[in-house]
Design a protein around this motif. Structure first.
Motif, PDB file in Angstrom:
ATOM      1  N   VAL A  41       0.666  -1.200  -0.057  1.00  0.00           N
ATOM      2  CA  VAL A  41      -0.102  -0.114  -0.085  1.00  0.00           C
ATOM      3  C   VAL A  41       1.015   1.255   0.084  1.00  0.00           C
ATOM      4  CG1 VAL A  41      -1.482   1.297   1.037  1.00  0.00           C
ATOM      5  CG2 VAL A  41      -2.040  -1.250   1.147  1.00  0.00           C
ATOM      6  N   VAL A  42       0.602   2.020  -1.091  1.00  0.00           N
ATOM      7  CA  VAL A  42       1.421   3.269  -0.973  1.00  0.00           C
ATOM      8  C   VAL A  42       0.384   4.457  -0.911  1.00  0.00           C
ATOM      9  CG1 VAL A  42       2.451   5.179  -2.516  1.00  0.00           C
ATOM     10  CG2 VAL A  42       3.273   2.603  -2.464  1.00  0.00           C
ATOM     11  N   GLY A  43       0.878   5.311   0.099  1.00  0.00           N
ATOM     12  CA  GLY A  43      -0.170   6.265   0.504  1.00  0.00           C
ATOM     13  C   GLY A  43       0.252   7.616   0.047  1.00  0.00           C
ATOM     14  N   LEU A  44      -0.678   8.502  -0.339  1.00  0.00           N
ATOM     15  CA  LEU A  44      -0.442  10.058  -0.899  1.00  0.00           C
ATOM     16  C   LEU A  44      -0.888  10.978   0.158  1.00  0.00           C
ATOM     17  CD1 LEU A  44      -1.001   9.779  -4.741  1.00  0.00           C
ATOM     18  CD2 LEU A  44       0.954   9.301  -3.224  1.00  0.00           C
ATOM     19  N   ALA A  45      -0.135  11.697   0.900  1.00  0.00           N
ATOM     20  CA  ALA A  45      -0.609  12.552   1.879  1.00  0.00           C
ATOM     21  C   ALA A  45      -0.531  13.834   1.402  1.00  0.00           C
ATOM     22  CB  ALA A  45       0.064  12.501   3.242  1.00  0.00           C
ATOM     23  N   GLY A  46      -1.356  14.859   1.885  1.00  0.00           N
ATOM     24  CA  GLY A  46      -1.203  16.343   1.575  1.00  0.00           C
ATOM     25  C   GLY A  46      -2.524  16.944   1.646  1.00  0.00           C
ATOM     26  N   LEU A  47      -2.507  18.338   1.330  1.00  0.00           N
ATOM     27  CA  LEU A  47      -3.751  19.110   1.710  1.00  0.00           C
ATOM     28  C   LEU A  47      -4.600  18.951   0.379  1.00  0.00           C
ATOM     29  CD1 LEU A  47      -2.076  22.436   2.849  1.00  0.00           C
ATOM     30  CD2 LEU A  47      -3.020  20.540   4.353  1.00  0.00           C
ATOM     31  N   VAL A  48      -5.869  19.401   0.754  1.00  0.00           N
ATOM     32  CA  VAL A  48      -6.836  19.441  -0.296  1.00  0.00           C
ATOM     33  C   VAL A  48      -6.331  20.377  -1.334  1.00  0.00           C
ATOM     34  CG1 VAL A  48      -9.308  19.918  -1.047  1.00  0.00           C
ATOM     35  CG2 VAL A  48      -8.610  18.722   1.344  1.00  0.00           C
ATOM     36  N   GLY A  49      -6.464  19.736  -2.619  1.00  0.00           N
ATOM     37  CA  GLY A  49      -5.827  20.626  -3.555  1.00  0.00           C
ATOM     38  C   GLY A  49      -4.320  20.479  -4.197  1.00  0.00           C
ATOM     39  N   SER A  50      -3.823  19.674  -3.240  1.00  0.00           N
ATOM     40  CA  SER A  50      -2.303  19.628  -3.453  1.00  0.00           C
ATOM     41  C   SER A  50      -1.904  18.859  -4.865  1.00  0.00           C
ATOM     42  CB  SER A  50      -1.691  18.812  -2.192  1.00  0.00           C
ATOM     43  OG  SER A  50      -2.094  17.402  -2.071  1.00  0.00           O
ATOM     44  N   VAL A 108      -6.247  -2.013 -13.679  1.00  0.00           N
ATOM     45  CA  VAL A 108      -6.212  -0.857 -12.914  1.00  0.00           C
ATOM     46  C   VAL A 108      -7.723  -0.542 -12.472  1.00  0.00           C
ATOM     47  CG1 VAL A 108      -5.351   1.340 -12.235  1.00  0.00           C
ATOM     48  CG2 VAL A 108      -4.036  -0.105 -13.818  1.00  0.00           C
ATOM     49  N   GLY A 109      -8.074  -0.273 -11.126  1.00  0.00           N
ATOM     50  CA  GLY A 109      -9.257   0.322 -10.894  1.00  0.00           C
ATOM     51  C   GLY A 109      -9.390   1.241 -10.103  1.00  0.00           C
ATOM     52  N   LEU A 110     -10.402   2.370 -10.070  1.00  0.00           N
ATOM     53  CA  LEU A 110     -10.307   3.537  -9.249  1.00  0.00           C
ATOM     54  C   LEU A 110     -11.549   3.709  -8.625  1.00  0.00           C
ATOM     55  CD1 LEU A 110      -9.295   6.442  -8.530  1.00  0.00           C
ATOM     56  CD2 LEU A 110     -10.288   7.286 -10.691  1.00  0.00           C
ATOM     57  N   LEU A 157      -7.489   4.173  -4.594  1.00  0.00           N
ATOM     58  CA  LEU A 157      -8.526   4.564  -3.718  1.00  0.00           C
ATOM     59  C   LEU A 157      -8.348   5.921  -3.282  1.00  0.00           C
ATOM     60  CD1 LEU A 157      -8.561   1.508  -1.256  1.00  0.00           C
ATOM     61  CD2 LEU A 157      -9.949   1.788  -3.170  1.00  0.00           C
ATOM     62  N   ASP A 158      -9.348   6.722  -3.725  1.00  0.00           N
ATOM     63  CA  ASP A 158      -9.326   8.160  -3.215  1.00  0.00           C
ATOM     64  C   ASP A 158     -10.340   8.468  -2.429  1.00  0.00           C
ATOM     65  OD1 ASP A 158      -8.881  10.850  -3.286  1.00  0.00           O
ATOM     66  OD2 ASP A 158      -9.538  11.225  -5.501  1.00  0.00           O
ATOM     67  N   GLU A 159      -9.893   8.652  -1.098  1.00  0.00           N
ATOM     68  CA  GLU A 159     -10.668   8.892   0.090  1.00  0.00           C
ATOM     69  C   GLU A 159     -11.801   7.813   0.278  1.00  0.00           C
ATOM     70  OE1 GLU A 159     -10.262  11.365   2.221  1.00  0.00           O
ATOM     71  OE2 GLU A 159      -9.453  13.151   1.104  1.00  0.00           O
ATOM     72  N   PRO A 160     -11.232   6.664   0.457  1.00  0.00           N
ATOM     73  CA  PRO A 160     -12.217   5.470   0.619  1.00  0.00           C
ATOM     74  C   PRO A 160     -13.104   5.328   1.956  1.00  0.00           C
ATOM     75  CG  PRO A 160      -9.850   4.935   1.046  1.00  0.00           C
ATOM     76  CD  PRO A 160      -9.926   6.139   0.746  1.00  0.00           C
ATOM     77  N   THR A 161     -12.642   6.199   2.996  1.00  0.00           N
ATOM     78  CA  THR A 161     -13.737   6.150   3.972  1.00  0.00           C
ATOM     79  C   THR A 161     -14.310   7.192   4.402  1.00  0.00           C
ATOM     80  OG1 THR A 161     -11.728   6.838   5.619  1.00  0.00           O
ATOM     81  CG2 THR A 161     -12.193   4.234   5.175  1.00  0.00           C
ATOM     82  N   ARG A 162     -14.365   8.448   3.389  1.00  0.00           N
ATOM     83  CA  ARG A 162     -15.131   9.594   3.576  1.00  0.00           C
ATOM     84  C   ARG A 162     -16.636   9.220   3.472  1.00  0.00           C
ATOM     85  NH1 ARG A 162     -14.329  14.112  -0.704  1.00  0.00           N
ATOM     86  NH2 ARG A 162     -12.292  14.556   0.494  1.00  0.00           N
ATOM     87  N   GLY A 163     -17.207   9.821   4.517  1.00  0.00           N
ATOM     88  CA  GLY A 163     -18.726   9.719   4.916  1.00  0.00           C
ATOM     89  C   GLY A 163     -19.130   8.277   5.051  1.00  0.00           C
ATOM     90  N   VAL A 182      -2.956   1.965  -4.117  1.00  0.00           N
ATOM     91  CA  VAL A 182      -2.527   3.170  -3.689  1.00  0.00           C
ATOM     92  C   VAL A 182      -3.641   4.043  -3.024  1.00  0.00           C
ATOM     93  CG1 VAL A 182      -1.719   5.407  -4.713  1.00  0.00           C
ATOM     94  CG2 VAL A 182      -1.309   3.392  -5.790  1.00  0.00           C
ATOM     95  N   VAL A 183      -3.529   4.588  -1.976  1.00  0.00           N
ATOM     96  CA  VAL A 183      -4.871   5.490  -1.201  1.00  0.00           C
ATOM     97  C   VAL A 183      -4.314   6.978  -0.812  1.00  0.00           C
ATOM     98  CG1 VAL A 183      -3.720   4.488   1.215  1.00  0.00           C
ATOM     99  CG2 VAL A 183      -6.197   5.293   0.742  1.00  0.00           C
ATOM    100  N   VAL A 184      -5.387   7.627  -1.018  1.00  0.00           N
ATOM    101  CA  VAL A 184      -5.384   8.896  -0.855  1.00  0.00           C
ATOM    102  C   VAL A 184      -6.443   9.362   0.553  1.00  0.00           C
ATOM    103  CG1 VAL A 184      -6.226  11.477  -1.643  1.00  0.00           C
ATOM    104  CG2 VAL A 184      -4.637   9.821  -2.946  1.00  0.00           C
ATOM    105  N   SER A 185      -5.835  10.014   1.391  1.00  0.00           N
ATOM    106  CA  SER A 185      -6.883  10.418   2.394  1.00  0.00           C
ATOM    107  C   SER A 185      -6.515  11.760   2.999  1.00  0.00           C
ATOM    108  CB  SER A 185      -6.719   9.258   3.440  1.00  0.00           C
ATOM    109  OG  SER A 185      -7.616   9.625   4.528  1.00  0.00           O
ATOM    110  N   SER A 186      -7.570  12.436   3.318  1.00  0.00           N
ATOM    111  CA  SER A 186      -7.372  13.723   3.939  1.00  0.00           C
ATOM    112  C   SER A 186      -6.937  13.619   5.719  1.00  0.00           C
ATOM    113  CB  SER A 186      -8.612  14.494   3.877  1.00  0.00           C
ATOM    114  OG  SER A 186      -9.024  14.890   2.791  1.00  0.00           O
ATOM    115  N   GLU A 187      -7.272  12.236   6.103  1.00  0.00           N
ATOM    116  CA  GLU A 187      -6.889  11.957   7.364  1.00  0.00           C
ATOM    117  C   GLU A 187      -5.459  11.389   7.410  1.00  0.00           C
ATOM    118  OE1 GLU A 187      -9.949   9.843   9.456  1.00  0.00           O
ATOM    119  OE2 GLU A 187     -11.165  10.133   8.111  1.00  0.00           O
TER     120      GLU A 187
END
Length: 520
Positions: free
Chosen positions: A304-313, A353-355, A442-448, A472-477
């Motif tokens: 699992v590779v994670g991408l961390a950063g602010l919204v809009g980064s 590849v799946g998104l 996975l872009d924000e997989p646990t949002r809401g 590959v996962v992106v999360s604001s948390e």
């Protein structure tokens, strides 16, 4: 009975215990029936003036239906609503606003083609003799944006050009523009980074100090601890706990009330990736002008590779480019050692590849199609017979995933639009499980997503990686990224400012890197 005429503070209401804040809003015995489903079954809610009342429950518990009743979007079949102790009817959303009840929905309801100012005052324009007072609208908009800590947003800017976080700010400004006495916030932090969440909490505290009641809905239990005063918990359309004091209620107890069982909230441990695991995804020098520049990383089987950063980064845009939804000006994407054509979603899907995109409703799902069709969307060829889709075969394939992921309700013919956010996310995940993808983005997989579904998604990621899928996962948390990932990339203003093992970096260092990158 009061009908759409605002009652004034100080009028007769519900008696209170000395020292307690007065009860401002009550919902008693609310029942709402839909064809084949009883969404609300006698729900009770009591909200005091000047408090943050948190409404909790799993996806499908009835929270969204309840706030739609309060906002006038739905009419209750039974029960009553009281404001200042007096019964009121709310036949439509305009009536709710006249009563001083404003709602900020989880799915942003802004109009992209209008300006910020036009969105904020849409439906209640400042006018004289039928002519809009444009100067007054602009001045008032600037005041609201300054109050929200965003004076840099131009009132004349088209909303469609704002980020998701910017649109959330516009939605908040619209609620404030009505001088509301009750503001309902449905997952307000879902599209905000940590700095924006702190600003949101500042605004909420400012509102409650002025006597405004805030009904706050969130699946992030740590937020409830920071901002909430009292809690009401819904389960299966019923109130299972009302008026719990936040400080006196443990997280374990809240989870038990919501789910009916004990749920392990932590991210499960996964074994280390084998040193000789093959590289399934290789991204080299990927660039999309105006979004991100020179991004490179590899993901091995089971990693699992994670991408961390602010919204809009630029983190979401990176995933979209890997998936072919954005055409890069430079760089390459390889899956299993084979280069895939840039800007071609079909080529990416064919390569495995799946998104699961950030905006699942607008970008991921066919909302008016049944659940089974959304699950089999990427595998039509498997169920086609002489060029025609075999709907029975589609349903059979979908049902297995519906049962495995506990999609509720477990009805394959139900329209995807009618599902809660967490169950919609499960449908998206089921699509790629059915496809058997080798690389899952996975872009924000646990949002809401509620705590029960969140634990299930964490467990699913662990199962997928154990079977050799690259994720590959992106999360604001940030804590979620660090907990899920083996390797972390920190992205700031479209550039990777750090790349290394997740175990060698903490949340504070990530924030430092993000802010240093922003300052630079």
């Amino acid at each position: 009975m009061v009908n759409a005429d605002r009652t004034q503070p100080g009028e007769p209401g519900v008696p209170t215990v000395p020292g307690e804040k007065p009860v401002l809003l009550e919902m008693r015995g609310i029942v709402k029936q839909f064809p084949g489903a009883r969404a609300l079954d006698g729900v009770e809610l009591e909200v005091r003036a000047g408090e943050v009342h948190c409404l909790l429950g799993q996806n499908g518990a009835g929270k969204s239906t309840l706030i739609k009743v309060l906002s006038g979007a739905h009419q209750p079949d039974e029960g009553e609503i009281l404001l200042d102790g007096r019964p009121v009817t709310i036949p439509h959303p305009v009536a709710a606003l006249r009563l001083g009840i404003a709602t900020m929905y989880q799915e942003l309801d802004v109009v992209d083609g209008l300006t910020v100012a036009e969105n904020i005052f849409l439906g209640h324009e400042l006018s004289t003799a039928g002519f809009t007072q444009r100067g007054a609208v602009i001045r008032r908009t600037r005041e609201l944006l300054r109050r929200l800590g965003h004076p840099g947003i131009s009132p004349r800017r088209e909303v469609g050009r704002l980020s998701a976080a910017g649109k959330q700010i516009v939605s908040m400004a619209r609620a404030l523009s009505h001088d509301a006495r009750v503001i309902v916030m449905d997952e307000p932090s879902a599209v905000l980074d940590s700095q924006e969440v702190s600003n949101l909490f500042r605004v909420v505290r400012d509102l409650t100090q002025q006597g405004v009641a805030v009904v706050y809905i969130s699946h992030r239990l740590e937020e409830i601890r920071q901002i909430g005063d009292r809690i009401t918990v819904l389960k299966d359309g019923r109130t299972v706990a009302a008026g719990l004091e936040v400080a006196q209620t443990s997280t374990a107890e809240l989870i038990r009330l919501m789910t009916g069982r004990t749920v392990e909230y932590a991210i499960p441990r996964r074994p280390e990736v084998a040193p000789d695991a093959p590289t399934l995804l290789s991204v080299a020098g990927l660039t999309v002008p105006g979004e991100f520049h020179d991004v490179s990383f590899d993901v091995r089987a089971g990693e699992v590779v994670g991408l961390a950063g602010l919204v809009g980064s630029g983190r979401s845009e990176i995933l979209e480019a890997v998936f072919g939804a954005r055409r890069p000006s430079a760089g390459s994407v390889e899956v299993g050692g084979r280069r895939i054509r840039s800007g071609d979603v079909s080529a990416a899907v064919a390569a495995g590849v799946g998104l699961c995109p950030e905006e699942r409703k607008s970008q991921g799902l066919l909302l008016d199609e049944p659940v089974y069709r959304n699950i089999t969307l990427s595998t039509f060829a498997r169920t086609a017979n002489a060029g025609f889709l075999d709907e029975r075969a589609e349903r059979r394939q979908a049902v297995a995933h519906i049962e495995a992921l506990d999609v509720r309700p477990a009805r394959p013919d139900r329209a995807a639009r009618t599902l809660s956010g967490g169950n919609q996310q499960k449908v998206l995940l089921a699509r790629w499980l059915e496809h058997g993808c080798r690389v899952l983005l996975l872009d924000e997989p646990t949002r809401g997503v509620d705590v029960g579904a969140r634990a299930e998604i964490y467990a699913l990621i662990a199962r997928l990686t154990a079977a050799g899928t690259a994720v590959v996962v992106v999360s604001s948390e940030i804590d979620e990224v660090l907990g899920l990932a083996d390797h972390v990339l920190v992205v700031s203003e479209g550039r990777v400012v750090h790349s290394g093992p997740a175990a060698q970096i903490d949340e504070h260092r990530v924030l430092d890197l993000v802010m240093e990158g922003s300052a630079a």
